[in-house]
Scaffold this motif. Structure first.
Motif, PDB file in Angstrom:
ATOM      1  N   ALA A   1       0.829  -1.187   0.000  1.00  0.00           N
ATOM      2  CA  ALA A   1       0.000   0.000   0.000  1.00  0.00           C
ATOM      3  C   ALA A   1       0.874   1.251   0.000  1.00  0.00           C
ATOM      4  O   ALA A   1       0.552   2.223  -0.668  1.00  0.00           O
ATOM      5  CB  ALA A   1      -0.915  -0.005   1.204  1.00  0.00           C
ATOM      6  N   ARG A   2       1.974   1.225   0.766  1.00  0.00           N
ATOM      7  CA  ARG A   2       2.851   2.391   0.835  1.00  0.00           C
ATOM      8  C   ARG A   2       3.466   2.688  -0.523  1.00  0.00           C
ATOM      9  O   ARG A   2       3.553   3.842  -0.934  1.00  0.00           O
ATOM     10  CB  ARG A   2       3.934   2.163   1.879  1.00  0.00           C
ATOM     11  N   GLU A   3       3.900   1.639  -1.221  1.00  0.00           N
ATOM     12  CA  GLU A   3       4.507   1.842  -2.543  1.00  0.00           C
ATOM     13  C   GLU A   3       3.490   2.415  -3.533  1.00  0.00           C
ATOM     14  O   GLU A   3       3.841   3.240  -4.376  1.00  0.00           O
ATOM     15  CB  GLU A   3       5.098   0.538  -3.061  1.00  0.00           C
ATOM     16  N   ALA A   4       2.243   2.007  -3.414  1.00  0.00           N
ATOM     17  CA  ALA A   4       1.204   2.552  -4.285  1.00  0.00           C
ATOM     18  C   ALA A   4       0.989   4.040  -4.005  1.00  0.00           C
ATOM     19  O   ALA A   4       0.809   4.836  -4.930  1.00  0.00           O
ATOM     20  CB  ALA A   4      -0.102   1.788  -4.094  1.00  0.00           C
ATOM     21  N   ASN A   5       1.021   4.419  -2.717  1.00  0.00           N
ATOM     22  CA  ASN A   5       0.881   5.832  -2.359  1.00  0.00           C
ATOM     23  C   ASN A   5       2.051   6.659  -2.880  1.00  0.00           C
ATOM     24  O   ASN A   5       1.875   7.778  -3.350  1.00  0.00           O
ATOM     25  CB  ASN A   5       0.757   6.004  -0.847  1.00  0.00           C
ATOM     26  N   ILE A   6       3.251   6.104  -2.791  1.00  0.00           N
ATOM     27  CA  ILE A   6       4.437   6.807  -3.298  1.00  0.00           C
ATOM     28  C   ILE A   6       4.332   6.982  -4.801  1.00  0.00           C
ATOM     29  O   ILE A   6       4.598   8.064  -5.329  1.00  0.00           O
ATOM     30  CB  ILE A   6       5.726   6.041  -2.909  1.00  0.00           C
ATOM     31  N   ALA A   7       3.911   5.949  -5.499  1.00  0.00           N
ATOM     32  CA  ALA A   7       3.761   6.037  -6.955  1.00  0.00           C
ATOM     33  C   ALA A   7       2.696   7.064  -7.334  1.00  0.00           C
ATOM     34  O   ALA A   7       2.876   7.844  -8.266  1.00  0.00           O
ATOM     35  CB  ALA A   7       3.405   4.667  -7.525  1.00  0.00           C
ATOM     36  N   ARG A   8       1.597   7.080  -6.596  1.00  0.00           N
ATOM     37  CA  ARG A   8       0.537   8.045  -6.867  1.00  0.00           C
ATOM     38  C   ARG A   8       1.025   9.472  -6.610  1.00  0.00           C
ATOM     39  O   ARG A   8       0.717  10.388  -7.353  1.00  0.00           O
ATOM     40  CB  ARG A   8      -0.680   7.724  -5.998  1.00  0.00           C
ATOM     41  N   GLY A   9       1.823   9.652  -5.557  1.00  0.00           N
ATOM     42  CA  GLY A   9       2.385  10.962  -5.243  1.00  0.00           C
ATOM     43  C   GLY A   9       3.328  11.440  -6.331  1.00  0.00           C
ATOM     44  O   GLY A   9       3.326  12.609  -6.709  1.00  0.00           O
ATOM     45  N   ARG A  10       4.147  10.515  -6.848  1.00  0.00           N
ATOM     46  CA  ARG A  10       5.057  10.872  -7.939  1.00  0.00           C
ATOM     47  C   ARG A  10       4.288  11.257  -9.195  1.00  0.00           C
ATOM     48  O   ARG A  10       4.634  12.207  -9.892  1.00  0.00           O
ATOM     49  CB  ARG A  10       5.997   9.708  -8.247  1.00  0.00           C
ATOM     50  N   GLN A  11       3.235  10.506  -9.476  1.00  0.00           N
ATOM     51  CA  GLN A  11       2.434  10.792 -10.664  1.00  0.00           C
ATOM     52  C   GLN A  11       1.782  12.171 -10.558  1.00  0.00           C
ATOM     53  O   GLN A  11       1.807  12.945 -11.507  1.00  0.00           O
ATOM     54  CB  GLN A  11       1.366   9.719 -10.849  1.00  0.00           C
ATOM     55  N   SER A  12       1.216  12.486  -9.397  1.00  0.00           N
ATOM     56  CA  SER A  12       0.587  13.799  -9.249  1.00  0.00           C
ATOM     57  C   SER A  12       1.628  14.907  -9.275  1.00  0.00           C
ATOM     58  O   SER A  12       1.378  15.980  -9.833  1.00  0.00           O
ATOM     59  CB  SER A  12      -0.257  13.876  -7.977  1.00  0.00           C
ATOM     60  N   ALA A  13       2.821  14.666  -8.716  1.00  0.00           N
ATOM     61  CA  ALA A  13       3.887  15.677  -8.757  1.00  0.00           C
ATOM     62  C   ALA A  13       4.315  15.944 -10.192  1.00  0.00           C
ATOM     63  O   ALA A  13       4.554  17.090 -10.576  1.00  0.00           O
ATOM     64  CB  ALA A  13       5.071  15.235  -7.909  1.00  0.00           C
ATOM     65  N   MET A  14       4.403  14.899 -11.006  1.00  0.00           N
ATOM     66  CA  MET A  14       4.800  15.083 -12.399  1.00  0.00           C
ATOM     67  C   MET A  14       3.725  15.848 -13.170  1.00  0.00           C
ATOM     68  O   MET A  14       4.015  16.803 -13.886  1.00  0.00           O
ATOM     69  CB  MET A  14       5.068  13.736 -13.077  1.00  0.00           C
ATOM     70  N   LEU A  15       2.480  15.452 -13.021  1.00  0.00           N
ATOM     71  CA  LEU A  15       1.396  16.095 -13.759  1.00  0.00           C
ATOM     72  C   LEU A  15       1.197  17.541 -13.311  1.00  0.00           C
ATOM     73  O   LEU A  15       1.161  18.459 -14.125  1.00  0.00           O
ATOM     74  CB  LEU A  15       0.097  15.307 -13.589  1.00  0.00           C
ATOM     75  N   LEU A  16       1.083  17.743 -12.002  1.00  0.00           N
ATOM     76  CA  LEU A  16       0.826  19.089 -11.502  1.00  0.00           C
ATOM     77  C   LEU A  16       2.055  19.979 -11.633  1.00  0.00           C
ATOM     78  O   LEU A  16       1.925  21.181 -11.874  1.00  0.00           O
ATOM     79  CB  LEU A  16       0.328  19.030 -10.063  1.00  0.00           C
TER      80      LEU A  16
END
Length: 102
Positions: free
Chosen positions: A1-16
């Motif tokens: 679950a933690r790795e999924a949250n980190i990946a989601r955070g990276r994705q939003s950081a890249m997009l935003l």
């Protein structure tokens, strides 16, 4: 679950981060090509004007812009791949349009 949250955070950081960069570039263009006077609060105002919310659905502030740009730059420039390979291609919260609606 933690790795999924980190990946989601990276994705939003890249997009935003990309969207913030687009907003900044637009403000520079409107300012005659000069970055002088382009501040985090002005970028936050532009992001809010575009209707783009933070990852948690809030309005942008100067601090959220600063922190997101810091994360974005860290992701883009710390990778062994070049910026061009890391930068999102044609990603936009406006459905693929990379300009400001008037």
């Amino acid at each position: 679950a933690r790795e999924a949250n980190i990946a989601r955070g990276r994705q939003s950081a890249m997009l935003l981060g990309y969207e913030i960069t687009e907003a900044k570039n637009y403000l520079v263009f409107r300012n005659g090509g000069s970055e002088k006077g382009i501040t985090y609060p002005k970028i936050a105002d532009e992001m809010n004007r575009r209707g783009i919310t933070t990852p948690r659905g809030s309005k942008w502030t100067d601090q959220t812009v600063r922190k997101m740009l810091k994360r974005y730059k860290k992701l883009v420039y710390s990778s062994p791949r070049s910026y061009k390979e890391n930068a999102p291609q044609e990603l936009s919260l406006f459905g693929g349009r990379n300009h400001i609606p008037t």
